[in-house]
Design a protein around this motif. Structure first.
Motif, PDB file in Angstrom:
ATOM      1  N   VAL A  22     -55.202 -15.887  28.948  1.00 25.41           N
ATOM      2  CA  VAL A  22     -53.744 -16.424  28.415  1.00 25.41           C
ATOM      3  C   VAL A  22     -53.673 -17.859  28.627  1.00 25.41           C
ATOM      4  N   ARG A  23     -53.690 -18.270  29.881  1.00 29.84           N
ATOM      5  CA  ARG A  23     -53.505 -19.604  30.474  1.00 29.84           C
ATOM      6  C   ARG A  23     -54.327 -20.504  29.654  1.00 29.84           C
ATOM      7  N   ASN A  24     -55.806 -20.087  29.534  1.00 30.46           N
ATOM      8  CA  ASN A  24     -56.639 -21.084  28.813  1.00 30.46           C
ATOM      9  C   ASN A  24     -56.386 -21.302  27.423  1.00 30.46           C
ATOM     10  N   LEU A  25     -55.402 -20.354  26.957  1.00 31.96           N
ATOM     11  CA  LEU A  25     -54.965 -20.551  25.556  1.00 31.96           C
ATOM     12  C   LEU A  25     -53.913 -20.953  25.361  1.00 31.96           C
ATOM     13  N   CYS A  26     -53.198 -22.193  26.347  1.00 30.81           N
ATOM     14  CA  CYS A  26     -51.926 -22.511  26.121  1.00 30.81           C
ATOM     15  C   CYS A  26     -51.361 -23.252  24.866  1.00 30.81           C
ATOM     16  N   HIS A  27     -52.157 -23.661  24.119  1.00 32.08           N
ATOM     17  CA  HIS A  27     -51.884 -24.170  22.542  1.00 32.08           C
ATOM     18  C   HIS A  27     -52.357 -23.265  21.722  1.00 32.08           C
ATOM     19  N   PRO A  28     -51.753 -22.041  21.731  1.00 29.00           N
ATOM     20  CA  PRO A  28     -52.465 -21.247  20.682  1.00 29.00           C
ATOM     21  C   PRO A  28     -52.011 -21.223  18.915  1.00 29.00           C
ATOM     22  N   LYS A  29     -52.835 -20.601  18.090  1.00 27.88           N
ATOM     23  CA  LYS A  29     -52.111 -20.567  16.785  1.00 27.88           C
ATOM     24  C   LYS A  29     -51.046 -19.492  16.926  1.00 27.88           C
ATOM     25  N   VAL A  30     -50.085 -19.948  16.087  1.00 23.49           N
ATOM     26  CA  VAL A  30     -48.718 -18.887  15.972  1.00 23.49           C
ATOM     27  C   VAL A  30     -48.791 -18.161  14.552  1.00 23.49           C
ATOM     28  N   TYR A  31     -48.150 -17.127  14.762  1.00 23.70           N
ATOM     29  CA  TYR A  31     -48.057 -16.134  13.415  1.00 23.70           C
ATOM     30  C   TYR A  31     -46.456 -15.692  13.427  1.00 23.70           C
ATOM     31  N   SER A  32     -46.179 -15.734  12.405  1.00 19.47           N
ATOM     32  CA  SER A  32     -44.907 -15.174  12.118  1.00 19.47           C
ATOM     33  C   SER A  32     -44.759 -13.427  12.139  1.00 19.47           C
ATOM     34  N   LYS A  33     -43.793 -12.674  12.721  1.00 18.54           N
ATOM     35  CA  LYS A  33     -44.024 -11.171  12.452  1.00 18.54           C
ATOM     36  C   LYS A  33     -42.605 -10.860  11.710  1.00 18.54           C
ATOM     37  N   GLU A  34     -42.434  -9.687  11.408  1.00 21.43           N
ATOM     38  CA  GLU A  34     -41.215  -9.278  10.740  1.00 21.43           C
ATOM     39  C   GLU A  34     -40.150  -9.321  11.628  1.00 21.43           C
ATOM     40  N   GLY A  35     -38.751  -9.888  11.562  1.00 23.38           N
ATOM     41  CA  GLY A  35     -37.669 -10.062  11.886  1.00 23.38           C
ATOM     42  C   GLY A  35     -37.398 -11.780  12.269  1.00 23.38           C
ATOM     43  N   HIS A  36     -36.021 -11.760  12.747  1.00 26.89           N
ATOM     44  CA  HIS A  36     -35.681 -13.178  12.990  1.00 26.89           C
ATOM     45  C   HIS A  36     -36.466 -13.751  14.249  1.00 26.89           C
ATOM     46  N   ALA A  37     -37.017 -14.894  14.125  1.00 29.54           N
ATOM     47  CA  ALA A  37     -37.508 -15.760  15.206  1.00 29.54           C
ATOM     48  C   ALA A  37     -38.508 -14.848  16.190  1.00 29.54           C
ATOM     49  N   ASN A  38     -39.244 -13.990  15.387  1.00 30.16           N
ATOM     50  CA  ASN A  38     -40.090 -13.056  15.927  1.00 30.16           C
ATOM     51  C   ASN A  38     -41.660 -13.398  15.513  1.00 30.16           C
ATOM     52  N   PHE A  39     -42.302 -13.592  16.844  1.00 29.07           N
ATOM     53  CA  PHE A  39     -43.906 -14.565  16.552  1.00 29.07           C
ATOM     54  C   PHE A  39     -44.848 -13.828  17.443  1.00 29.07           C
ATOM     55  N   VAL A  40     -46.152 -13.860  17.141  1.00 29.35           N
ATOM     56  CA  VAL A  40     -47.216 -13.439  17.922  1.00 29.35           C
ATOM     57  C   VAL A  40     -48.291 -14.799  17.766  1.00 29.35           C
ATOM     58  N   LEU A  45     -52.955 -11.739  21.104  1.00 28.41           N
ATOM     59  CA  LEU A  45     -53.605 -10.800  20.218  1.00 28.41           C
ATOM     60  C   LEU A  45     -55.124 -10.672  21.174  1.00 28.41           C
ATOM     61  N   ALA A  46     -55.316 -11.816  21.867  1.00 28.93           N
ATOM     62  CA  ALA A  46     -56.549 -11.901  22.767  1.00 28.93           C
ATOM     63  C   ALA A  46     -56.357 -10.945  24.058  1.00 28.93           C
ATOM     64  N   SER A  47     -55.100 -11.245  24.605  1.00 28.76           N
ATOM     65  CA  SER A  47     -54.626 -10.588  25.964  1.00 28.76           C
ATOM     66  C   SER A  47     -54.736  -9.313  25.563  1.00 28.76           C
ATOM     67  N   GLN A  48     -54.138  -8.545  24.635  1.00 28.58           N
ATOM     68  CA  GLN A  48     -54.328  -7.320  24.192  1.00 28.58           C
ATOM     69  C   GLN A  48     -55.564  -6.667  24.015  1.00 28.58           C
ATOM     70  N   ARG A  49     -56.428  -7.280  23.345  1.00 30.94           N
ATOM     71  CA  ARG A  49     -57.804  -6.718  23.086  1.00 30.94           C
ATOM     72  C   ARG A  49     -58.434  -6.585  24.434  1.00 30.94           C
ATOM     73  N   PHE A  50     -58.476  -7.662  25.140  1.00 30.59           N
ATOM     74  CA  PHE A  50     -58.847  -7.544  26.538  1.00 30.59           C
ATOM     75  C   PHE A  50     -58.386  -6.399  27.349  1.00 30.59           C
TER      76      PHE A  50
END
Length: 265
Positions: A22-40, A45-50
């Motif tokens: 995660v620290r090595n991805l400190c400027h990641p791409k950002v995607y919106s999810k359902e809900g106000h100001a809810n992002f992933v 995603l990389a952390s969860q896969r790992f």
């Protein structure tokens, strides 16, 4: 318990490696999810896969209940409950409080918790019946009275309809305690209560991956954690969460119950 302690030690290495990722991805791409100001982010995603890939061999019969999965169900037996980054908005903005949270539930009971502060690199850990630790050092909740207590809270930002209840509870708490704080990472807030850095916590609505791991750490540190008065924690759906030393917990339940009970109907 020996088996769980061994699994916990192996999981600690995995969660630290996920933190490096995660620290090595400190400027990641950002995607919106359902809900106000809810992002992933791609880091979530990389952390969860790992985590899924590396935790699975430790307990092959276990299921996964994870924030970035499309569907989650709590099954009989063992379930890993995972937040790949708790405090995603903080992480996106370079505001430090954020963590990786990994809990283990057996037949509905949380039995292991690991919370790794991504930036300070502190690892909080607990196995049911074996005590709570931060970087291997035993931790304990405080006995600070409510009038001198430092209370941390969350705003349930994805549920704006709860704002009036939340800030009503914050105001009443602030007028009776020592002071209040808001960090943006429930997992870290709860661990700080377990470590005696704060004395209590509340939030109107949290998902199981926000509090599962920390709930084990809190209990093993001598703190209380639950929902509204008379409500035990469960791990299959979102709920209000209150935590603290014994005096603070009871007082917070009284205060937040007046405000949160209505929005829970």
């Amino acid at each position: 318990m020996k088996k769980l302690e061994n699994i916990s030690r192996q999981a600690e290495k995995i969660i630290r490696e996920a933190g490096d990722l995660v620290r090595n991805l400190c400027h990641p791409k950002v995607y919106s999810k359902e809900g106000h100001a809810n992002f992933v982010t791609e880091a979530d995603l990389a952390s969860q896969r790992f985590l899924l890939d590396h935790l699975a061999p430790l307990l092959p019969q276990a299921h996964f209940f994870a924030e970035e999965q499309k569907e989650n169900h709590l099954h009989a037996g063992f379930n890993w409950i995972i937040d790949p980054i708790d405090g995603t908005t903080n992480f996106m903005r370079g505001y430090r409080p954020c963590a990786i949270s990994v809990g283990l539930v057996e037949n509905g009971v949380a039995v292991m918790g690991l919370v790794y502060d991504i930036w300070s690199k502190e690892l909080f850990s607990a196995v049911q019946g074996c005590g709570a630790f931060c970087e291997g050092e035993r931790i304990h909740a405080t006995q600070v009275p409510f009038e001198n207590s430092l209370i941390v809270f969350g705003t349930s930002p994805y549920y704006r309809e709860r704002a009036v209840a939340t800030f009503g509870a914050v105001k009443e708490t602030f007028l009776q305690c020592g002071d209040v704080r808001r960090s943006g990472s429930a997992a870290i807030d709860l661990c700080n209560v377990a470590a005696g850095r704060c004395d209590g916590f509340f939030e109107s609505r949290l998902s199981p991956w926000d509090y599962c791991a920390a709930s084990v750490i809190l209990k093993e540190a001598g703190a209380l954690v639950g929902g509204l008065a008379g409500q035990s924690l469960h791990y299959h759906m979102p709920m209000p969460v209150v935590a603290g030393n014994h005096e603070v917990f009871e007082k917070l339940q009284q205060i937040v119950g007046k405000y949160f009970a209505e929005v829970e109907k």
